[in-house]
Design a protein around this motif. Structure first.
Motif, mmCIF file in Angstrom:
data_model
loop_
_atom_site.group_PDB
_atom_site.id
_atom_site.type_symbol
_atom_site.label_atom_id
_atom_site.label_comp_id
_atom_site.label_asym_id
_atom_site.label_seq_id
_atom_site.Cartn_x
_atom_site.Cartn_y
_atom_site.Cartn_z
ATOM 1 N N GLU A 338 0.821 -1.208 0.000
ATOM 2 C CA GLU A 338 0.000 0.000 0.000
ATOM 3 C C GLU A 338 0.860 1.264 0.000
ATOM 4 O OE1 GLU A 338 -3.805 0.132 2.111
ATOM 5 O OE2 GLU A 338 -3.013 1.923 3.107
ATOM 6 N N TYR A 341 2.148 1.818 -3.527
ATOM 7 C CA TYR A 341 1.137 2.463 -4.376
ATOM 8 C C TYR A 341 1.010 3.942 -4.044
ATOM 9 C CZ TYR A 341 -0.855 -2.203 -5.503
ATOM 10 O OH TYR A 341 -1.068 -3.486 -5.928
ATOM 11 N N LYS A 342 0.781 4.207 -2.760
ATOM 12 C CA LYS A 342 0.446 5.568 -2.344
ATOM 13 C C LYS A 342 1.574 6.546 -2.568
ATOM 14 C CE LYS A 342 -3.242 4.961 1.002
ATOM 15 N NZ LYS A 342 -3.641 5.028 2.420
ATOM 16 N N ARG A 343 2.775 6.155 -2.182
ATOM 17 C CA ARG A 343 3.884 7.106 -2.341
ATOM 18 C C ARG A 343 4.321 7.239 -3.798
ATOM 19 N NH1 ARG A 343 8.758 6.585 0.220
ATOM 20 N NH2 ARG A 343 8.364 4.495 1.029
ATOM 21 N N ARG A 345 2.433 7.040 -6.391
ATOM 22 C CA ARG A 345 1.434 7.886 -7.045
ATOM 23 C C ARG A 345 1.468 9.321 -6.493
ATOM 24 N NH1 ARG A 345 -2.743 5.486 -9.679
ATOM 25 N NH2 ARG A 345 -4.448 6.553 -8.622
ATOM 26 N N GLY A 346 1.649 9.406 -5.179
ATOM 27 C CA GLY A 346 1.708 10.735 -4.552
ATOM 28 C C GLY A 346 2.889 11.550 -5.074
ATOM 29 N N LYS A 354 -3.826 14.950 -9.364
ATOM 30 C CA LYS A 354 -4.357 14.398 -8.112
ATOM 31 C C LYS A 354 -5.774 14.897 -7.872
ATOM 32 C CE LYS A 354 0.028 14.013 -5.737
ATOM 33 N NZ LYS A 354 0.921 14.811 -4.909
ATOM 34 N N ILE A 357 -8.112 12.986 -10.151
ATOM 35 C CA ILE A 357 -8.274 11.591 -9.723
ATOM 36 C C ILE A 357 -9.211 11.548 -8.520
ATOM 37 C CG2 ILE A 357 -7.100 9.634 -8.630
ATOM 38 C CD1 ILE A 357 -4.661 10.226 -10.371
ATOM 39 N N THR A 361 -12.689 9.675 -8.307
ATOM 40 C CA THR A 361 -12.837 8.610 -7.318
ATOM 41 C C THR A 361 -14.102 8.847 -6.486
ATOM 42 O OG1 THR A 361 -10.451 8.381 -7.208
ATOM 43 C CG2 THR A 361 -11.699 7.446 -5.369
ATOM 44 N N ALA B 15 -8.159 6.330 -3.612
ATOM 45 C CA ALA B 15 -7.426 6.517 -4.869
ATOM 46 C C ALA B 15 -5.965 6.099 -4.726
ATOM 47 C CB ALA B 15 -7.524 7.969 -5.317
ATOM 48 N N ARG B 16 -5.579 5.629 -3.549
ATOM 49 C CA ARG B 16 -4.186 5.253 -3.257
ATOM 50 C C ARG B 16 -3.220 6.382 -3.635
ATOM 51 N NH1 ARG B 16 -7.057 2.227 -1.120
ATOM 52 N NH2 ARG B 16 -6.976 -0.052 -1.041
ATOM 53 N N LEU B 17 -3.507 7.543 -3.074
ATOM 54 C CA LEU B 17 -2.659 8.714 -3.299
ATOM 55 C C LEU B 17 -2.171 9.214 -1.955
ATOM 56 C CD1 LEU B 17 -4.723 11.026 -5.716
ATOM 57 C CD2 LEU B 17 -2.535 9.943 -6.250
ATOM 58 N N GLU B 18 -0.873 9.392 -1.817
ATOM 59 C CA GLU B 18 -0.390 10.030 -0.601
ATOM 60 C C GLU B 18 -0.457 11.545 -0.788
ATOM 61 O OE1 GLU B 18 3.055 8.907 2.275
ATOM 62 O OE2 GLU B 18 3.792 10.326 0.783
#
Lengths: 485, 95
Positions: A338, A341-343, A345-346, A354, A357, A361, B15-18
């Motif tokens: 996780e 994915y998160k970092r 994409r971040g 962002k 998205i 979402t 959205a799996r975004l940090e």
């Protein structure tokens, strides 16, 4: 000099043996070297490959195997996958992505013989109207380097306007070909949805995205569209429909052409200067024998709200593929999946991407789907029906491409809503899947103004005919910004 | 429609975004203003109107289920962040 010629003129010169592709390619590469530091219109320049492709094109021509595009220098928007060449889509997410394959559009144009000079800058993942969202820095407008070139195909528009390339590709999801074409004073065409393959064109909003040519004239666009169009089994939304010769109708007279002017495109929000120029262009059409008919597209005001549900929803789904696993940016030392994915994409996506998205979402999440996405699709049909009704009475619809000329860099970058509204006249065309064009129609306070022409599905020939005839009577499309002459 | 910081956090998670903690407020504001714009849709009665999924009103084309592609694993994995023995590597998922 070569760069003051249109693609069609260069094609004739190549055919007559007055110049070689290598000479042309060297000339444009030299111009990019000399001028692009002022514009930032290219992300990647492929000088070596270009010169060897040019030599190949010259050989082909000598052997008698040349078509109208053989040996023409050209640029691709960096949204198109190009085999072995960096394809960034304007994003940090793809800073290290060398595509393993070519987009169909790239392949088709390569087969037609164009010589790729490089890849043009763009708003990140094509989300923007000013080219300020690019990870590779904003692009400048050659008519005033303090101003934006428009977006998202801003690098393509800016490079063609400054004559760093004779023509380029663009993509248009809500106006991304027509708005920058308008702001930079060039000719751009968004074809009917499904006309040009989307395979290998990095997806933003799949039910809206369409690729098209950006060039100096309608004639150039016709030559390019001939090469770009056609059914592609690799794109599930590509339409099985024969491709006509788009140059065939260019010289038809406009006598009796019925032009619809939607009252909603000339109301509040349209700047006085732009309105004046567009009215003058319409007068010109009248003098060519066209009939002007007042029409209404009553749901125009809903196009922007509908778009900001449909496009983000589709983008949130499309961009879920960027997860740091198989290609693209990956964060350092992920502690678990996780976190990976998160970092990834971040870090990989910029602010605007962002934002979209997250909107998408939210709109697609449980409990909101009907209120947002289904509602938007219902309104989309109403917007589309407005056009269907209009085309019972008229052959083409005309109006401004953009409510105002190019705004200054930074002027709207902190206000997404006012940025979104700069696509108010172009978005409905994508929702309805129609072909649309922007044609240079004059200048307001020294900045270019584009006339938008919209036609019925698959009626690109009529669009090109209307634009070409106008360009026979005017020379707005031949204007080059002073410092790039 | 107004979204608060907690909404933004939960959407970002979906959205799996940090998202940087310091930007949450700004996202809450800008997302809320986009939703306000979108809200204009509600002024129109759309009862009975069929949603339009494809601009040309055609349905998805189907094809026979045949193998058309060749295996290009090596080419594809050349651009992958981390691979081993032909597999894509991610942090351990199952203990």
């Amino acid at each position: 000099m070569y760069h003051t010629k249109t693609l069609s003129e260069l094609s004739t010169m190549l055919e007559a043996g007055e110049v070689t592709s290598v000479q042309l390619t060297e000339h444009f590469l030299q111009r990019i070297k000399e001028y692009d530091s002022q514009l930032n219109s290219f992300i990647t320049v492929t000088a070596e490959q270009a010169l060897s492709a040019a030599a190949e094109a010259d050989k082909k021509r000598k052997a008698g195997n040349a078509g109208p595009l053989t040996g023409i220098p050209f640029a691709h928007k960096d949204i198109f996958c190009t085999k072995g060449v960096k394809t960034t889509c304007g994003s940090k997410m793809l800073h290290n992505f060398e595509s393993p394959y070519d987009a169909t559009v790239v392949e088709k144009l390569q087969q037609a013989g164009v010589v790729m000079l490089g890849k043009t800058n763009m708003d990140e993942f094509a989300m923007g109207s000013s080219n300020e969202t690019s990870f590779y820095g904003n692009v400048k407008n050659p008519w005033d380097t303090k101003a934006v070139p428009g977006g998202s195909s801003g690098g393509s528009a800016s490079s063609v306007a400054a004559r760093l390339t004779p023509a380029s590709t663009g993509t248009d999801t809500g106006g991304s070909i027509r708005q920058p074409a308008s702001l930079c004073g060039i000719t751009g065409l968004k074809p009917t949805y499904g006309r040009v393959s989307r395979y290998g064109m990095i997806a933003f909003a799949s039910s809206l995205d369409q690729a098209g040519p950006m060039a100096q004239s309608a004639e150039d666009c016709a030559l390019l569209l001939n090469a770009m169009s056609g059914f592609d089994p690799k794109d599930s939304t590509s339409l099985e429909k024969d491709v006509p010769d788009y140059t065939a109708d260019l010289n038809n007279p406009l006598d009796g052409l019925r032009i619809g002017l939607p009252k909603e495109y000339f109301g509040e929000g349209l700047s006085t200067g732009t309105n004046e120029i567009v009215q003058k262009a319409i007068e010109e059409y009248k003098s060519m024998g066209a009939e002007i008919i007042d029409i209404s597209l009553p749901n125009t005001h809903l196009a922007v709200p509908v778009y900001y549900v449909v496009a983000p929803a589709e983008c949130s789904s499309n961009l879920s593929r960027f997860d740091g696993v198989r290609f693209g940016h990956r964060c350092e030392n992920p502690k678990d999946l996780e976190d990976l994915y998160k970092r990834s994409r971040g870090e990989g996506f910029g602010e605007e991407v962002k934002r979209r998205i997250m909107i998408g979402t939210y709109a697609l999440s449980a409990g909101y789907y009907d209120a947002y996405y289904i509602k938007a699709q219902q309104l989309r049909r109403m917007i589309s029906d407005d056009f269907t009704k209009a085309f019972e009475k008229v052959d083409v619809i005309m109006g401004p491409s953009s409510p105002e000329t190019a705004f200054n860099i930074g002027e709207k970058s902190n206000d997404p809503i006012s940025m979104y509204l700069s696509d108010i006249y172009t978005i409905a065309v994508n929702l309805a899947g129609l072909p649309g064009m922007s044609v240079p129609a004059g200048f307001s306070e020294n900045m270019p103004v584009g006339l938008q022409i919209i036609a019925n599905h698959f009626d690109e020939s009529r669009l090109l005919n209307a634009a070409h005839q106008y360009q026979q009577k005017t020379d707005w499309h031949k204007q080059i910004p002073e410092q790039f002459k | 429609m107004s979204l608060g910081p907690d909404d933004v956090k939960s959407i970002a998670h979906l959205a799996r975004l940090e998202i940087d903690e310091k930007n949450i407020e700004e996202y809450a504001n800008s997302l809320s203003s986009i939703l306000d714009l979108v809200e204009e849709m509600n002024a129109v009665d759309t009862a009975g109107i069929k949603p339009m999924a494809h601009p040309m009103n055609v349905s998805q084309r189907l094809r026979a289920d045949e193998v058309l592609e060749v295996n290009q694993r090596e080419i594809f994995q050349k651009i992958a962040p981390k691979v081993k023995d032909g597999l894509y590597l991610v942090p351990q998922v199952i203990e």
